[in-house]
Design a protein around this motif. Structure first.
Motif, PDB file in Angstrom:
ATOM      1  N   VAL A  45      -3.529   1.005 -10.043  1.00  0.00           N
ATOM      2  CA  VAL A  45      -3.699   1.756  -8.810  1.00  0.00           C
ATOM      3  C   VAL A  45      -5.124   2.306  -8.775  1.00  0.00           C
ATOM      4  CG1 VAL A  45      -1.256   2.346  -8.552  1.00  0.00           C
ATOM      5  CG2 VAL A  45      -2.745   3.854  -9.879  1.00  0.00           C
ATOM      6  N   SER A  46      -5.522   2.805  -7.614  1.00  0.00           N
ATOM      7  CA  SER A  46      -6.920   3.192  -7.449  1.00  0.00           C
ATOM      8  C   SER A  46      -7.181   4.669  -7.712  1.00  0.00           C
ATOM      9  CB  SER A  46      -7.394   2.836  -6.035  1.00  0.00           C
ATOM     10  OG  SER A  46      -6.635   3.538  -5.067  1.00  0.00           O
ATOM     11  N   SER A  47      -6.128   5.482  -7.850  1.00  0.00           N
ATOM     12  CA  SER A  47      -6.341   6.906  -8.085  1.00  0.00           C
ATOM     13  C   SER A  47      -5.116   7.508  -8.735  1.00  0.00           C
ATOM     14  CB  SER A  47      -6.633   7.647  -6.769  1.00  0.00           C
ATOM     15  OG  SER A  47      -5.451   7.762  -5.992  1.00  0.00           O
ATOM     16  N   THR A  90       2.243   9.641  -6.428  1.00  0.00           N
ATOM     17  CA  THR A  90       3.056   9.299  -5.267  1.00  0.00           C
ATOM     18  C   THR A  90       4.024   8.171  -5.594  1.00  0.00           C
ATOM     19  OG1 THR A  90       1.294   9.958  -3.763  1.00  0.00           O
ATOM     20  CG2 THR A  90       2.983   8.505  -2.875  1.00  0.00           C
ATOM     21  N   GLY A  91       3.517   7.132  -6.260  1.00  0.00           N
ATOM     22  CA  GLY A  91       4.361   5.987  -6.573  1.00  0.00           C
ATOM     23  C   GLY A  91       5.478   6.327  -7.530  1.00  0.00           C
ATOM     24  N   ALA A 106       0.841  -1.205   0.000  1.00  0.00           N
ATOM     25  CA  ALA A 106       0.000   0.000   0.000  1.00  0.00           C
ATOM     26  C   ALA A 106       0.865   1.240   0.000  1.00  0.00           C
ATOM     27  CB  ALA A 106      -0.907  -0.007   1.226  1.00  0.00           C
ATOM     28  N   LEU A 107       0.362   2.293  -0.664  1.00  0.00           N
ATOM     29  CA  LEU A 107       1.109   3.545  -0.772  1.00  0.00           C
ATOM     30  C   LEU A 107       0.564   4.624   0.150  1.00  0.00           C
ATOM     31  CD1 LEU A 107       1.542   3.748  -4.633  1.00  0.00           C
ATOM     32  CD2 LEU A 107       3.254   3.150  -2.944  1.00  0.00           C
ATOM     33  N   ALA A 108      -0.290   4.268   1.076  1.00  0.00           N
ATOM     34  CA  ALA A 108      -0.987   5.290   1.859  1.00  0.00           C
ATOM     35  C   ALA A 108      -0.024   6.199   2.602  1.00  0.00           C
ATOM     36  CB  ALA A 108      -1.933   4.622   2.848  1.00  0.00           C
ATOM     37  N   ALA A 153       1.744   8.481   0.226  1.00  0.00           N
ATOM     38  CA  ALA A 153       0.792   9.444  -0.335  1.00  0.00           C
ATOM     39  C   ALA A 153       0.531  10.573   0.644  1.00  0.00           C
ATOM     40  CB  ALA A 153      -0.519   8.739  -0.683  1.00  0.00           C
ATOM     41  N   ASN A 199      -3.662  10.125  -7.646  1.00  0.00           N
ATOM     42  CA  ASN A 199      -2.747  10.509  -6.577  1.00  0.00           C
ATOM     43  C   ASN A 199      -1.823   9.360  -6.199  1.00  0.00           C
ATOM     44  OD1 ASN A 199      -3.857  13.044  -6.514  1.00  0.00           O
ATOM     45  ND2 ASN A 199      -5.052  12.728  -4.654  1.00  0.00           N
ATOM     46  N   ASP A 200      -2.334   8.123  -6.224  1.00  0.00           N
ATOM     47  CA  ASP A 200      -1.472   6.970  -5.971  1.00  0.00           C
ATOM     48  C   ASP A 200      -0.397   6.851  -7.049  1.00  0.00           C
ATOM     49  OD1 ASP A 200      -2.770   6.245  -3.673  1.00  0.00           O
ATOM     50  OD2 ASP A 200      -3.873   4.565  -4.552  1.00  0.00           O
ATOM     51  N   SER A 201      -0.768   7.142  -8.280  1.00  0.00           N
ATOM     52  CA  SER A 201       0.199   7.093  -9.373  1.00  0.00           C
ATOM     53  C   SER A 201       1.284   8.145  -9.179  1.00  0.00           C
ATOM     54  CB  SER A 201      -0.514   7.302 -10.708  1.00  0.00           C
ATOM     55  OG  SER A 201       0.390   7.266 -11.789  1.00  0.00           O
TER      56      SER A 201
END
Length: 360
Positions: free
Chosen positions: A91-93, A99-100, A23-25, A28, A95-97
């Motif tokens: 990814v789910s959003s 951040t990753g 997870a990237l939470a 992020a 923003n996740d992209s």
């Protein structure tokens, strides 16, 4: 544009196979809060040279939406042609992209042109837009509830003057994203400011029933959801697609530390991506081959996708940065940016690898 509907990350190489990802939470939170400074990426720093993803497989973050089709086509058809290995990771959003890519989880990805990417750049993170992803029109995304307009003709009449709906609720899929700007442009056309209405953040699929029951007056939805809404009588778009240049909505991101360390690999990625863009620009987004790819990666019904208004991309991967600047100005006015002065778009978009791939 990106749906924020929750999905589990998946990995795809040549054909889909599903794997769990870390997870990237936490990352992020750091990036989007503006707490990661300069090169302080710790263990998430991008790999050097010939490590995994550094000189071999290119890890690419994508969203399961039809607007990702240029990436799907690149991965499935043209990556082999230019001799690169790619791993497609859902990814789910957006923003996740962002951040990753910024933290080295992925070498490349795509995201809407929104405040998160501008803030990541302003924080000094190694992430840049390097090419457009897809373009579209306000007219294709803005839709009114069937409770206020029961047909296309009624929607067109209502949209001429939206002043009666000041204080009412409209929806976009998230704050600080390109759909928010599209809503503002649509409301302005009808005589309203985005500040005149209540804006709810509702994932694209959930906006369709909200349109049907009148929970929202209107919304901004990416395909295939506006077409679904029209097919089931939930809402109607007031405008036809115009014969004018489309607006840039999303872009391809590179981790620039990786790209600088691996210029040939980054350029080969862009060569494959440019081939996909050329095929879509000349052949369209709705051929049987393209519909099959969209179904494979997104699960969308190809019959519905075939009815949708098409996305757009230029074969030469060109983009009008004056149009993009309008988006940054909008986010600045909305208070979504963590800085006070407009950043030149030429600093945020780096066309080094696009131009090398195209021989510019």
């Amino acid at each position: 544009m990106n749906s924020t509907a929750s999905r589990s990350p998946v990995s795809r190489t040549s054909r889909p196979r599903r794997l769990a990802l870390t997870a990237l939470a936490a990352a992020a939170t750091l990036v989007l809060a503006g707490c990661v400074q300069g090169d302080g990426l710790g263990d998430g720093a991008p790999p050097e040279g010939d490590g995994d993803g550094g000189g071999g497989t290119i890890r690419i973050a994508y969203l399961a939406t039809g607007s990702s089709l240029p990436l799907f086509l690149m991965a499935e058809k043209y990556a082999d042609e230019v001799g690169i290995d790619v791993e497609m990771l859902e990814v789910s959003s957006g923003n996740d992209s962002i951040t990753g890519v910024a933290t080295g989880q992925y070498e490349a990805g795509f995201a809407g042109i929104g405040s998160a990417s501008y803030n990541a750049f302003a924080e000094g993170l190694p992430v840049r837009y390097v090419a457009p992803m897809h373009m579209g029109y306000v007219e294709d995304y803005f839709i009114l509830s069937s409770q206020v307009a029961g047909s296309f003709e009624e929607a067109a009449t209502v949209a001429e003057d939206l002043s009666d709906y000041a204080g009412e609720t409209f929806a976009v899929n998230g704050p600080g994203v390109v759909t928010e700007a599209v809503l503002a442009f649509a409301l302005e056309r009808g005589g309203l400011s985005i500040d005149d209405v209540n804006v709810e953040h509702i994932p694209f699929p959930d906006q369709v029933p909200a349109l049907a029951n009148g929970g929202i007056v209107g919304g901004v939805l990416s395909e295939p959801f506006p077409t679904q809404a029209e097919n089931n009588g939930a809402g109607y778009r007031p405008w036809e697609t115009p014969d004018t240049p489309p607006i840039p909505f999303t872009g391809i991101l590179f981790n620039t530390d990786w790209a600088d360390d691996n210029p040939e690999l980054a350029t080969d990625f862009m060569r494959a991506y440019a081939m996909a863009a050329e095929e879509l620009d000349t052949g369209g987004w709705d051929t049987p081959e393209m519909l099959e790819l969209i179904e494979e990666y997104t699960g969308a019904d190809p019959e519905i996708v075939a009815q949708t208004r098409q996305h757009h991309i230029h074969a030469d991967l060109s983009i009008d940065l004056e149009q993009v600047l309008e988006l940054q100005n909008f986010y600045m006015e909305r208070g979504s940016l963590n800085y006070d002065e407009i950043i030149p778009e030429e600093d945020i978009w780096d066309f080094t690898w696009r131009d090398a791939a195209l021989g510019s």
